[in-house]
Design a protein around this motif. Structure first.
Motif, PDB file in Angstrom:
ATOM      1  N   GLN A 189       0.765  -1.014  -0.030  1.00  0.00           N
ATOM      2  CA  GLN A 189      -0.069   0.185  -0.037  1.00  0.00           C
ATOM      3  C   GLN A 189       0.927   1.362  -0.107  1.00  0.00           C
ATOM      4  O   GLN A 189       2.059   1.202   0.439  1.00  0.00           O
ATOM      5  CB  GLN A 189      -0.957  -0.105   1.136  1.00  0.00           C
ATOM      6  N   GLN A 215      -5.939   6.271   8.826  1.00  0.00           N
ATOM      7  CA  GLN A 215      -5.935   4.983   9.487  1.00  0.00           C
ATOM      8  C   GLN A 215      -5.999   5.395  11.031  1.00  0.00           C
ATOM      9  O   GLN A 215      -6.736   4.528  11.774  1.00  0.00           O
ATOM     10  CB  GLN A 215      -4.795   4.317   9.431  1.00  0.00           C
ATOM     11  N   TYR A 267     -10.544   4.920  19.190  1.00  0.00           N
ATOM     12  CA  TYR A 267     -10.682   3.831  18.408  1.00  0.00           C
ATOM     13  C   TYR A 267      -9.990   2.452  18.984  1.00  0.00           C
ATOM     14  O   TYR A 267     -10.596   1.609  19.252  1.00  0.00           O
ATOM     15  CB  TYR A 267     -10.016   3.870  16.951  1.00  0.00           C
ATOM     16  N   VAL A 288       0.024  -9.989  14.300  1.00  0.00           N
ATOM     17  CA  VAL A 288       0.521 -10.563  12.940  1.00  0.00           C
ATOM     18  C   VAL A 288       0.126  -9.310  12.044  1.00  0.00           C
ATOM     19  O   VAL A 288      -1.402  -9.147  11.704  1.00  0.00           O
ATOM     20  CB  VAL A 288      -0.310 -11.769  12.363  1.00  0.00           C
ATOM     21  N   GLU A 289       0.656  -8.634  11.440  1.00  0.00           N
ATOM     22  CA  GLU A 289       0.707  -7.594  10.571  1.00  0.00           C
ATOM     23  C   GLU A 289       1.323  -7.891   9.290  1.00  0.00           C
ATOM     24  O   GLU A 289       2.527  -8.235   9.351  1.00  0.00           O
ATOM     25  CB  GLU A 289       1.163  -6.064  11.088  1.00  0.00           C
ATOM     26  N   ILE A 290       0.606  -7.605   8.214  1.00  0.00           N
ATOM     27  CA  ILE A 290       1.227  -8.202   6.780  1.00  0.00           C
ATOM     28  C   ILE A 290       2.080  -7.488   6.278  1.00  0.00           C
ATOM     29  O   ILE A 290       3.118  -7.772   5.426  1.00  0.00           O
ATOM     30  CB  ILE A 290      -0.186  -8.025   5.801  1.00  0.00           C
ATOM     31  N   ASP A 302       0.670 -12.577   6.512  1.00  0.00           N
ATOM     32  CA  ASP A 302      -0.905 -12.450   6.221  1.00  0.00           C
ATOM     33  C   ASP A 302      -1.586 -12.835   7.444  1.00  0.00           C
ATOM     34  O   ASP A 302      -1.516 -14.133   7.795  1.00  0.00           O
ATOM     35  CB  ASP A 302      -1.198 -13.269   5.013  1.00  0.00           C
ATOM     36  N   GLY A 303      -2.429 -12.417   8.309  1.00  0.00           N
ATOM     37  CA  GLY A 303      -3.358 -12.603   9.395  1.00  0.00           C
ATOM     38  C   GLY A 303      -4.095 -13.854   8.884  1.00  0.00           C
ATOM     39  O   GLY A 303      -4.358 -14.659   9.839  1.00  0.00           O
ATOM     40  N   ASP A 356      -7.632  -5.636  13.795  1.00  0.00           N
ATOM     41  CA  ASP A 356      -7.475  -4.368  13.554  1.00  0.00           C
ATOM     42  C   ASP A 356      -7.155  -3.913  12.194  1.00  0.00           C
ATOM     43  O   ASP A 356      -5.855  -3.573  11.754  1.00  0.00           O
ATOM     44  CB  ASP A 356      -6.396  -3.726  14.621  1.00  0.00           C
ATOM     45  N   SER A 392      -7.400  -2.642   7.845  1.00  0.00           N
ATOM     46  CA  SER A 392      -7.911  -1.699   7.236  1.00  0.00           C
ATOM     47  C   SER A 392      -9.167  -2.059   6.658  1.00  0.00           C
ATOM     48  O   SER A 392      -9.786  -2.945   6.919  1.00  0.00           O
ATOM     49  CB  SER A 392      -6.796  -1.488   6.068  1.00  0.00           C
ATOM     50  N   PRO A 411      -5.464  -6.525   0.697  1.00  0.00           N
ATOM     51  CA  PRO A 411      -4.957  -7.513   1.669  1.00  0.00           C
ATOM     52  C   PRO A 411      -6.248  -7.726   2.801  1.00  0.00           C
ATOM     53  O   PRO A 411      -6.241  -8.817   3.295  1.00  0.00           O
ATOM     54  CB  PRO A 411      -3.656  -7.372   2.152  1.00  0.00           C
ATOM     55  N   TYR A 466     -12.791   9.403  11.623  1.00  0.00           N
ATOM     56  CA  TYR A 466     -13.373   8.359  10.516  1.00  0.00           C
ATOM     57  C   TYR A 466     -14.472   9.013   9.941  1.00  0.00           C
ATOM     58  O   TYR A 466     -15.153   9.760  10.443  1.00  0.00           O
ATOM     59  CB  TYR A 466     -13.558   7.173  11.151  1.00  0.00           C
TER      60      TYR A 466
HETATM   61  N1  SAM Z   1      -6.579   1.674  13.230  1.00  0.00           N
HETATM   62  C1  SAM Z   1      -6.911   1.532  11.535  1.00  0.00           C
HETATM   63  C2  SAM Z   1      -8.387   1.434  11.180  1.00  0.00           C
HETATM   64  O1  SAM Z   1      -8.928   1.535  12.184  1.00  0.00           O
HETATM   65  O2  SAM Z   1      -8.614   1.147  10.110  1.00  0.00           O
HETATM   66  C3  SAM Z   1      -6.138   0.286  10.972  1.00  0.00           C
HETATM   67  C4  SAM Z   1      -4.982  -0.179  11.800  1.00  0.00           C
HETATM   68  S1  SAM Z   1      -3.730  -0.687  10.791  1.00  0.00           S
HETATM   69  C5  SAM Z   1      -2.989   0.780  10.168  1.00  0.00           C
HETATM   70  C6  SAM Z   1      -4.304  -1.544   9.605  1.00  0.00           C
HETATM   71  C7  SAM Z   1      -3.598  -2.668   9.178  1.00  0.00           C
HETATM   72  O3  SAM Z   1      -4.221  -3.997   8.618  1.00  0.00           O
HETATM   73  C8  SAM Z   1      -2.577  -2.245   8.167  1.00  0.00           C
HETATM   74  O4  SAM Z   1      -1.199  -1.892   8.620  1.00  0.00           O
HETATM   75  C9  SAM Z   1      -2.547  -3.059   7.141  1.00  0.00           C
HETATM   76  O5  SAM Z   1      -1.215  -3.397   6.724  1.00  0.00           O
HETATM   77  C10 SAM Z   1      -3.130  -4.360   7.833  1.00  0.00           C
HETATM   78  N2  SAM Z   1      -3.736  -5.496   7.137  1.00  0.00           N
HETATM   79  C11 SAM Z   1      -4.441  -5.411   6.025  1.00  0.00           C
HETATM   80  N3  SAM Z   1      -4.614  -6.711   5.552  1.00  0.00           N
HETATM   81  C12 SAM Z   1      -4.006  -7.699   6.392  1.00  0.00           C
HETATM   82  C13 SAM Z   1      -3.915  -9.086   6.591  1.00  0.00           C
HETATM   83  N4  SAM Z   1      -4.427  -9.841   5.480  1.00  0.00           N
HETATM   84  N5  SAM Z   1      -3.074  -9.576   7.518  1.00  0.00           N
HETATM   85  C14 SAM Z   1      -2.325  -8.793   8.412  1.00  0.00           C
HETATM   86  N6  SAM Z   1      -2.506  -7.283   8.513  1.00  0.00           N
HETATM   87  C15 SAM Z   1      -3.245  -6.665   7.475  1.00  0.00           C
END
Ligand code: SAM
Length: 285
Positions: A29, A50, A59, A103-105, A136-137, A154, A156, A161, A222
């Protein structure tokens, strides 16, 4: 100053004017960080705000404390997404927690967050109870077997993804990874601007869990401010007294969440209940 905007609905621009501090394209992204006179520092992914240092607590507290307080003694917690660390920090505030796996992608989100807004995560990333994986979560949940007492999604929005994290299959696999009495929470979008997303998430979760309850909270940056979450599990019920007792025992000092909010979180506006039922409450624009 740079002007940027989100367009949550046709003919609506939610615009900001800030100083661009950082911009890069990760493998997943576009990642931008702005300095903003009102919201402090802002994390923007693919043009969507975000989190910000000013309102992140609104949030993260509702996403985390509602499920955590609903469980008598949450020890092992899984976080999907949450790259900025705000969710991880709130999970670790619960004294019952012995291990939190995040687990953050996209590792770049965490790297950028640690550099530009370390206050959101505090010292969570260095907490010995924290395990941070960049993967990937959905694959992590599908391919593993260790159980958790709570799963906090949490993510996006359901794009790129993130789409898989709103699917029936993923929720079903999450249920398998929960201990008896365990719960799942997720942010599911704006009930006003994205009712179809809310209905989809709740409908998919309802195929995997006996109880699924939408709840709402205010997040100023938001779209529409009123933000949707859901709590899923086998039996969800936390009154204010239980919530207050558990929060005190765990030493929580929230700035948005309260025991009364915990008890009332599920008293959603009538149109949100209608959205949850899948009935189209808004005429198509
Ligand atoms: N707090 C924000 C909100 O309320 O929308 C979102 C928090 S965080 C920035 C969202 C995270 O989800 C991003 O860092 C994104 O890379 C992650 N993400 C998206 N798809 C994912 C997946 N399949 N596995 C793990 N993390 C993922």
């Amino acid at each position: 100053m740079t002007r940027f905007h989100e367009e949550p609905a046709p003919g609506l621009e939610q615009a900001y004017q800030g100083t661009l501090l950082h911009a890069e394209e990760s493998a997943f992204q576009k990642i931008e960080v702005y300095e903003h006179p009102t919201f402090g520092r802002m994390l923007v992914l693919d043009g969507l705000v975000q989190t910000t240092t000013r309102d992140e607590f609104c949030y993260h507290e509702m996403l985390v404390h509602v499920p955590m307080i609903a469980v008598a003694e949450p020890r092992r917690v899984l976080i999907i997404g949450g790259g900025d660390g705000g969710t991880l920090r709130r999970v670790l505030e619960h004294a019952t927690v012995t291990e939190a796996v995040m687990v953050e992608i996209d590792e770049t989100v965490t790297t950028v967050s640690r550099e530009f807004f370390p206050e959101i995560a505090g010292d969570a990333f260095d907490d010995p109870r924290a395990t941070v994986l960049f993967d990937d979560g959905a694959a992590y949940v599908r391919d593993g077997s260790e159980p958790f007492d709570a799963i906090v999604i949490d993510s996006s929005d359901p794009v790129g993804p993130g789409v898989v994290l709103f699917s029936e299959e993923f929720y079903g696999q999450c249920r398998v990874r929960l201990n008896p009495g365990g719960v799942l929470s997720a942010q599911i979008g704006s009930p006003f601007y994205f009712p179809d997303e809310i209905a989809m998430a709740l409908g998919n979760a309802a195929k995997a869990f006996p109880q699924v309850k939408p709840y709402v909270g205010a997040v100023p940056t938001y779209p529409g401010t009123l933000w949707g979450y859901m709590l899923a599990g086998e039996r969800i019920d936390t009154d204010a007294d239980t919530a207050g007792k558990r929060a005190a025992e765990r030493g929580l000092q929230p700035r948005y969440w309260t025991p009364e909010i915990q008890a009332g979180a599920f008293a959603v506006p009538a149109f949100v209940a209608e959205v949850a039922s899948g009935s189209p409450v808004f005429p198509k624009p």
